[in-house]
Design a protein around this motif. Structure first.
Motif, short mmCIF file in Angstrom:
data_model
loop_
_atom_site.label_atom_id
_atom_site.label_comp_id
_atom_site.label_asym_id
_atom_site.label_seq_id
_atom_site.Cartn_x
_atom_site.Cartn_y
_atom_site.Cartn_z
N ALA A 7 53.61 -18.79 -9.17
CA ALA A 7 54.48 -18.51 -8.01
C ALA A 7 54.27 -17.09 -7.50
N GLU A 8 54.04 -16.19 -8.46
CA GLU A 8 53.84 -14.79 -8.06
C GLU A 8 52.54 -14.64 -7.29
N PHE A 9 51.48 -15.30 -7.74
CA PHE A 9 50.22 -15.23 -7.00
C PHE A 9 50.39 -15.81 -5.61
N ALA A 10 51.19 -16.87 -5.52
CA ALA A 10 51.45 -17.47 -4.21
C ALA A 10 52.12 -16.44 -3.31
N ALA A 11 53.10 -15.72 -3.87
CA ALA A 11 53.82 -14.72 -3.08
C ALA A 11 52.88 -13.64 -2.57
N LEU A 12 51.83 -13.34 -3.37
CA LEU A 12 50.89 -12.29 -2.97
C LEU A 12 50.16 -12.65 -1.68
N GLN A 13 50.03 -13.93 -1.43
CA GLN A 13 49.30 -14.36 -0.23
C GLN A 13 50.00 -13.87 1.04
N SER A 14 51.28 -13.48 0.95
CA SER A 14 51.97 -12.93 2.13
C SER A 14 51.26 -11.70 2.65
N LEU A 15 50.47 -11.09 1.78
CA LEU A 15 49.75 -9.89 2.21
C LEU A 15 48.76 -10.17 3.32
N LEU A 16 48.39 -11.45 3.46
CA LEU A 16 47.45 -11.80 4.52
C LEU A 16 48.02 -11.47 5.87
N LYS A 17 49.35 -11.35 5.94
CA LYS A 17 49.98 -11.03 7.22
C LYS A 17 50.06 -9.52 7.46
N ALA A 18 49.56 -8.75 6.54
CA ALA A 18 49.67 -7.29 6.68
C ALA A 18 48.86 -6.81 7.86
N PRO A 19 49.32 -5.76 8.56
CA PRO A 19 48.62 -5.30 9.76
C PRO A 19 47.25 -4.69 9.46
N SER A 20 47.07 -4.06 8.30
CA SER A 20 45.78 -3.42 8.03
C SER A 20 45.55 -3.30 6.53
N LYS A 21 44.30 -2.97 6.17
CA LYS A 21 43.99 -2.77 4.74
C LYS A 21 44.77 -1.57 4.20
N ASP A 22 44.90 -0.56 5.04
CA ASP A 22 45.64 0.63 4.61
C ASP A 22 47.09 0.31 4.30
N ALA A 23 47.65 -0.61 5.10
CA ALA A 23 49.04 -1.00 4.84
C ALA A 23 49.16 -1.66 3.48
N VAL A 24 48.14 -2.46 3.15
CA VAL A 24 48.15 -3.12 1.83
C VAL A 24 48.03 -2.08 0.72
N ARG A 25 47.13 -1.13 0.95
CA ARG A 25 46.91 -0.05 -0.01
C ARG A 25 48.21 0.70 -0.27
N GLN A 26 48.86 1.08 0.82
CA GLN A 26 50.12 1.82 0.75
C GLN A 26 51.16 1.05 -0.03
N LEU A 27 51.24 -0.25 0.28
CA LEU A 27 52.25 -1.09 -0.37
C LEU A 27 51.98 -1.21 -1.87
N CYS A 28 50.70 -1.33 -2.22
CA CYS A 28 50.34 -1.41 -3.65
C CYS A 28 50.83 -0.18 -4.39
N GLN A 29 50.56 0.99 -3.80
CA GLN A 29 50.95 2.24 -4.46
C GLN A 29 52.46 2.33 -4.60
N GLU A 30 53.16 1.95 -3.54
CA GLU A 30 54.62 2.04 -3.60
C GLU A 30 55.18 1.06 -4.62
N CYS A 31 54.59 -0.12 -4.68
CA CYS A 31 55.10 -1.11 -5.63
C CYS A 31 54.86 -0.70 -7.06
N PHE A 32 53.73 -0.06 -7.33
CA PHE A 32 53.48 0.37 -8.70
C PHE A 32 54.48 1.44 -9.11
N SER A 33 54.63 2.44 -8.22
CA SER A 33 55.45 3.59 -8.58
C SER A 33 56.93 3.30 -8.62
N SER A 34 57.36 2.25 -7.93
CA SER A 34 58.79 2.00 -7.87
C SER A 34 59.30 1.42 -9.17
N PRO A 35 60.43 1.91 -9.67
CA PRO A 35 61.02 1.27 -10.84
C PRO A 35 61.59 -0.09 -10.43
#
Lengths: 198, 200
Positions: A7-35
């Motif tokens: 289910a989690e991998f399925a949720a990741l597919q939402s990233l296909l709607k991201a506006p740019s690769k940089d937006a994905v990059r940014q989101l990855c970093q924020e998700c890792f760092s966030s508690p």
């Protein structure tokens, strides 16, 4: 850190709607760092950019957090290792992009994890000064050197979030105490070298 | 009575009477009493023992304990003042003579003072105010094997427990250091030692 569910991998597919690769990059970093507790707020901020509903955004953010943390936990360092985490039918390009982003960030993330691990209060700074005591109520004239040591101690980062509490402790040592302390520290250094040389 | 070295305040009236009584003791008796006094001065916590020895002295020499205690109180005024003011043995002798003690006994006491003064000075310095004195340090170091965020870590940590005297209570402070911090700490402490040694 458990392996991701389908289910989690399925949720990741939402990233296909991201506006740019940089937006994905940014989101990855924020998700890792966030508690984990702050993921909800992060999801709310992210959903407009992803054109995703609040529930979808939450699932995405959570899945991304788990994926990045899982990689760091297992200490994966090679592309093949990371690629093998994804299921067979996962979107090829997205898989490659995520792997690339993770590889870029892995050592910074590892350092971040190590820096924020639980520990006793940490020494963050040390200052000292040497005074000469010249007089006191018990003896009017003397010349006794003494050392004042100021330790800045930071409470466990995990407990304080973004506002670490740093307390300063000033300690006085006589020459004898300092000699004993140095003896102890010397023994630690010797044992450390013995361990390092094994 | 001229100016005294050991004090600026006027001396209690009883003192000259007590000195007169002291002069009546034989040299042997005075020497024994002096020994008891210095043993107490160098070990000020042994109050019970001091009182017991005084009582023995009183019995053996057929002196009443009450007057003996007064005499001792008068005598002790001098070494206590002398210690505060770092007086030499000549000054101590001069003060006893000024108070009325015989030259022979004053000389003897001053000699004993000279012998004991390093110990007494060290005691007085030891009593000087210390802020948050470090009493003890315990340590342990080990390796972090893993954590909830990183399965394999392998980093060294050092934990120190510092026992600090705050006022009359002891407080424990726990600190953790990384390896580079430890080496930095060691380096700083060695610098402090060099600095302290250059002033000793």
């Amino acid at each position: 850190m458990a392996a991701l569910r389908d289910a989690e991998f399925a949720a990741l597919q939402s990233l296909l709607k991201a506006p740019s690769k940089d937006a994905v990059r940014q989101l990855c970093q924020e998700c890792f760092s966030s508690p984990p507790a702050a993921l909800g707020t992060l999801a709310q901020r992210a959903c407009p950019g992803l054109a995703a509903g609040p529930e979808e955004a939450e699932q995405l953010v959570s899945a991304l957090h788990n994926l990045t943390r899982r990689v760091v936990y297992c200490g994966l360092t090679r592309a093949e290792e990371i690629l093998s985490l994804f299921p067979e039918n996962f979107h090829q390009n997205l898989k490659n992009l995520l792997t690339k982003i993770i590889l870029e960030n892995i050592s910074a993330w590892r350092n971040e994890a190590q820096a924020s691990q639980i520990s006793l209060p940490r020494l963050v700074d040390l200052d000292w000064r040497v005074d000469i005591k010249t007089s006191s109520d018990s003896i009017v004239r003397m010349a006794v050197p003494t050392c004042l040591l100021q330790l800045k101690i930071q409470e466990d980062a995990a407990l304080c979030g973004n506002n670490p509490v740093v307390s300063a402790l000033t300690v006085e040592l006589s020459k004898e105490t300092l000699d004993t302390m140095l003896e102890g520290l010397g023994r630690i250094r010797d044992q450390l070298s013995a361990v390092a040389n094994k | 009575m001229g100016l005294l070295n050991f004090t600026r305040d006027p001396v209690p009236e009883a003192v000259s009477g007590d000195m007169h009584n002291l002069n009546q003791l034989s040299a042997q008796q005075f020497s024994a009493l002096t020994e008891v006094l210095f043993r107490f001065l160098t070990e000020p916590k042994e109050v019970e023992r001091f009182l017991a020895q005084l009582s023995d002295f009183a019995t053996m020499n057929k002196i009443s304990l009450g007057p003996l205690k007064n005499i001792v109180k008068s005598i002790l005024l001098v070494p206590n003042g002398a210690l505060k003011r770092n007086l030499s043995s000549e000054q101590v002798k001069a003060d006893f003579i000024a108070l009325g003690l015989s030259e022979e006994k004053a000389s003897y006491f001053a000699e004993q003072w000279k012998v004991n003064s390093p110990t007494l000075t060290r005691l007085a310095v030891g009593q000087t105010l210390m802020i948050n004195q470090l009493i003890d340090m315990e340590w342990k170091f080990g390796v972090t094997a893993g954590s909830s965020e990183l399965e394999k870590v392998g980093s060294i940590f050092l934990q120190l427990k510092l026992v600090i005297k705050k006022g009359s209570q002891l407080e424990n402070v726990y600190v953790e250091l990384t390896l580079p911090q430890f080496y930095s700490f060691l380096h700083e402490m060695e610098r402090v030692k060099t600095s302290l040694e250059s002033f000793s």
